[in-house]
Design an enzyme around this catalytic site. Structure first.
Site, mmCIF file in Angstrom:
data_model
loop_
_atom_site.group_PDB
_atom_site.id
_atom_site.type_symbol
_atom_site.label_atom_id
_atom_site.label_comp_id
_atom_site.label_asym_id
_atom_site.label_seq_id
_atom_site.Cartn_x
_atom_site.Cartn_y
_atom_site.Cartn_z
ATOM 1 N N PHE A 83 0.347 10.334 -7.734
ATOM 2 C CA PHE A 83 0.338 8.891 -7.475
ATOM 3 C C PHE A 83 -0.399 8.142 -8.583
ATOM 4 C CE2 PHE A 83 0.246 10.592 -2.938
ATOM 5 C CZ PHE A 83 1.620 10.746 -2.937
ATOM 6 N N GLY A 125 0.835 -1.210 0.000
ATOM 7 C CA GLY A 125 0.000 0.000 0.000
ATOM 8 C C GLY A 125 0.863 1.250 0.000
ATOM 9 N N TRP A 162 2.384 1.671 -3.423
ATOM 10 C CA TRP A 162 1.365 2.113 -4.384
ATOM 11 C C TRP A 162 1.387 3.644 -4.512
ATOM 12 C CZ3 TRP A 162 -2.799 5.421 -3.683
ATOM 13 C CH2 TRP A 162 -3.736 5.475 -4.712
ATOM 14 N N HIS A 163 1.692 4.312 -3.397
ATOM 15 C CA HIS A 163 1.662 5.769 -3.409
ATOM 16 C C HIS A 163 2.778 6.372 -4.253
ATOM 17 C CE1 HIS A 163 -1.103 5.283 -0.034
ATOM 18 N NE2 HIS A 163 -1.513 6.481 -0.337
ATOM 19 N N GLY A 164 3.903 5.716 -4.336
ATOM 20 C CA GLY A 164 4.979 6.292 -5.132
ATOM 21 C C GLY A 164 6.217 5.437 -5.102
#
Lengths: 340, 480
Positions: free
Chosen positions: B480, B319, B322-324
């Site tokens: 993102f 997770g 996933w943001h960066g």
């Protein structure tokens, strides 16, 4: 109405009324912002005072000194006027963060009885590449009643960077759009003035002689931090052709009105001088000589003439420093006058 | 194209007008929406629409094949095609540069200096969001939880529907596709309007208002003392919530005006008292997606303590990533994973000691847990915001070990308006608290008599003009 209700939902007419109210609120704010700004304390409130004062200046006003907060804190115009022979009425119309472009507006508003405009600049004031101005700063001159003359517009028009001319030519509402951020700054300033007892903001706003806001010397730790934040090592001094052009044009405009321009290079903190580099100041001194000899400017260079105790912080002269600087300027001005 | 621009207003007006013209033809209305969504996306970079078409096309075909495939192995292979395609594209566009940097680092560690050019790949906006949209479809079809859709147009509209396309909420096929089956009525009502306005105020007045300070400090935090770092951290704490939830509010409101419902994405997360509660209130569409498509398939909490902890950590690390593409996001995810694990054991301990009920009933305990949790959230936003490692370590040190230097007034912060920023944060927190206790202001305004609501709108309009910083910042989650 009923068909639009069924198409966009039964509540849609009310929603559009509310949307119109939001737009109306914004329009009211746009029209009220200039008036609001004139009455709220902001960092630019002094501009309003200055425009008013210059428009109603007494006939004996002869010398006007301008620049940013270093000039505000560094030149006591009352003392300057008394030190000059004969004694004259002198004003300090410096304002916080004042930029070179604003000198044009000040010069444009000068009453004809003023014979000398002294512009206080730090060395970087002659090396920054262009002559521009944030819209909110110009907005204050506009809402305070300043209308640029044809000559002033012409000077701005001739500059290679068109920003200043565009700013001076644009309608007021456009400038208002970008000036709106000042209301937030104003809220900050109001709180700050309550919290910072060491600042005399009222004096900084209204005083036409010695509008020094700073009264307390900052601590050694704060000074070290501020010096490290504000100054960086620079290997060389790069003079700005655009600024030179601007100053030449400004001097011509003033000369046509029987007024002269004197550039005072303001003192820098010894720690800044030590940090920036000897080569930078060597090249700057050489450039100041060129301005004098090649371009025939009245340049008084005091960049290294104050010592550390003369400063109250990383940039502003304190009480003794300002007295020394004022006396040095007054001692140099008559000679300048005789030469001219 | 941003929701709070004139361009969007024109675009939206044209879309609504065309939908009204086509009101008697449901399929034509959907086509209008699909074209509008494509234009909305292509406003950033027209070429990247091909990527969405490809991604959606593969999933549409895979799902159609899944419908007619009974053999489990073949079904699994089809799902793998979808997963590899979607995650492959995501990995290529989002993580190639990151991988290259890490490989370079490892090579240098062993004294080898590879001579390859820097990878510079443009990240297609919204790829992390629409990849999750489309994957939810194939996975649900694979699990036989939803039927396949016959219409590629409907499926493409589900993937590209413009309100949530670039920054969520993340849509599930099971939630959205049924809405496309029957004609929808547009609903320009007061509730949607005030929800949009709430999002706009959050973004324009609060997020952009505090961003000036946070951006200026975090540009080079090593210049600042603890008081300034604290204020900047709180600014970012407020900014990221208002920025992201503001976008979600506007997206949900716009979709609702067009007649469609999106899932809620936030529920006042800054009143969460523990990590699980935080993830039930923050970016709900992502946390439930990760729960349903990652944590539970990994085994969830069904296979003993070790595997539960492993699954929690893996879910949160992924997770975070996933943001960066940065180790900072992995660290951020890892911290949240660790918090979930710690909370799990704390919860078990209090139950074993028969304290759970008493603690749950205690207001003091509730306030204490909210404060502790929010302190933790504040700390975790630092690696999320300050990506430079030395700057991040300095910021964490100054944040965690207060240097007792309270200078704000004369620290050279004048242009950043620190006091107005503090005032803005205080106003936000009061409204946030009011909303938690009494319900959102927008809900109240939607119910009050029209003249009162109109007066409120005039004030909001004036405030929007006066306080919206001239230099607006882009939405954080667009990156993102």
């Amino acid at each position: 109405m009923s068909s639009s209700r069924s198409l966009l939902g039964p509540d849609s007419p009310r929603m559009f009324v509310l949307a119109a109210c939001v737009v109306a609120g914004a329009l009211i704010a746009i029209s009220a912002t200039p008036r609001l700004l004139l009455h709220m304390p902001t960092e630019l409130s002094r501009t309003t005072e200055l425009v008013r004062a210059l428009r109603h200046a007494p006939p004996q006003l002869s010398v006007v000194v301008t620049g940013d907060s270093v000039t505000m804190n560094g030149v006591n115009a009352k003392l300057l006027g008394q030190e000059l022979t004969p004694k004259v009425e002198a004003w300090n119309v410096g304002s916080p963060g004042q930029q070179l472009a604003e000198t044009l507006f000040i010069a444009d508003m000068l009453p004809r009885n003023v014979h000398t405009l002294v512009v206080g600049l730090l060395p970087e004031g002659l090396s920054e590449p262009s002559v521009t101005l944030p819209e909110d700063r110009y907005l204050f001159y506009r809402i305070s009643g300043y209308e640029p003359s044809r000559e002033a517009l012409e000077i701005a028009r001739k500059l290679p960077t068109p920003t200043l001319f565009e700013l001076m030519s644009e309608p007021q509402w456009k400038a208002t759009l970008s000036g709106r951020g000042l209301i937030r700054i104003s809220a900050d300033l109001s709180i700050r003035s309550k919290l910072r007892r060491d600042l005399d903001l009222e004096r900084a706003r209204t005083d036409l002689y010695f509008p020094a806001a700073y009264r307390q010397r900052i601590s050694e730790a704060a000074l070290s931090h501020a010096v490290s934040m504000l100054y960086r090592h620079k290997t060389s001094f790069e003079p700005s052709a655009q600024r030179l052009q601007f100053l030449v044009e400004l001097r011509e405009m003033l000369a046509k009105r029987g007024q002269r321009l004197v550039i005072v290079v303001l003192p820098q903190h010894p720690r800044a001088i030590a940090l920036i580099s000897a080569n930078y100041y060597g090249q700057f001194t050489h450039y100041a000589e060129r301005l004098r000899n090649e371009y025939h400017f009245d340049v008084i260079d005091f960049h290294d003439r104050l010592s550390e105790p003369d400063f109250i912080d990383q940039i502003h002269p304190g009480g003794i420093g300002s007295e020394r600087l004022t006396k040095m300027i007054s001692a140099s001005l008559p000679a300048q006058r005789a030469a001219s | 194209m941003l929701f709070h621009t004139l361009t969007f207003l024109i675009f939206f007006t044209i879309t609504v007008a065309l939908m009204l013209i086509a009101r008697r033809h449901h399929t034509t209305q959907k086509t209008v929406l699909l074209i509008a969504s494509a234009i909305f996306y292509m406003w950033w970079n027209p070429a990247f629409i091909l990527l969405i078409i490809f991604s959606a096309g593969v999933d549409y075909i895979v799902a159609a094949k899944l419908e007619h495939t009974e053999e489990q192995r073949a079904r699994r292979n089809l799902l793998l095609i979808s997963l590899i395609t979607n995650f492959g594209l995501l990995a290529f566009f989002k993580y190639t540069g990151f991988l290259e940097q890490n490989l370079l680092y490892v090579f240098r560690l062993f004294g080898y200096q590879p001579n390859w050019a820097d990878v510079n790949i443009i990240l297609p906006v919204g790829i992390s969001f629409y990849t999750f949209h489309t994957l939810s479809y194939t996975i649900d079809v694979y699990k036989r939880e939803i039927p396949t859709t016959r219409s590629f147009r409907d499926f493409a509209l589900f993937v590209t529907f413009f309100p949530p396309l670039v920054a969520g909420p993340i849509m599930r096929a099971s939630y959205f596709l049924p809405q496309l089956e029957s004609p929808r009525k547009m609903n320009f009502d007061r509730a949607s309007f005030f929800l949009f306005l709430r999002g706009l105020v959050k973004k324009a007045l609060v997020a952009d208002g505090v961003a000036t300070f946070a951006d200026a400090v975090f540009k080079n935090p090593t210049n600042w003392n603890s008081a300034v770092i604290w204020l900047a951290a709180v600014c970012f704490y407020v900014q990221i919530y208002c920025d992201f939830s503001g976008y979600s509010d506007m997206a949900i409101a716009i979709a609702r005006m067009l007649g469609y419902e999106l899932v809620p994405n936030f529920n006042r997360p800054y009143f969460a008292g523990d990590p699980p509660e935080f993830w039930k209130r923050w970016h709900i569409s992502l946390s439930t997606w990760l729960r349903d498509y990652l944590y539970i398939p990994l085994g969830g909490n069904r296979h003993g303590e070790y595997k539960t902890v492993r699954n929690l950590m893996l879910t949160m690390l992924i997770g975070g990533l996933w943001h960066g593409a940065s180790w900072n996001f992995v660290l951020w995810g890892g911290l949240h994973g660790a918090a979930l694990v710690v909370h799990r054991y704390w919860d078990k301990l209090t139950r074993r000691l028969n304290l759970r009920e008493r603690l749950d009933a205690s207001v003091v305990y509730r306030i204490a847990t909210v404060l502790v949790m929010q302190y933790f959230i504040l700390v975790t936003w630092i690696p999320f915001r300050v990506l430079n490692t030395s700057h991040m370590l300095y910021t964490l040190r100054k944040f965690l070990f207060f240097d007792m230097n309270f200078r704000l007034a004369d620290a050279g912060l004048g242009a950043m308006a620190p006091f107005a920023t503090v005032l803005l944060i205080a106003i936000f927190l009061i409204i946030h608290l009011f909303s938690e206790l009494r319900g959102g202001l927008d809900e109240h305004l939607a119910r009050v008599p029209l003249p009162v609501a109109a007066m409120a709108c005039v004030i909001i309009g004036a405030l929007l003009f006066i306080l919206w910083p001239p230099a607006a910042t882009p939405f954080i989650y667009f990156q993102f």
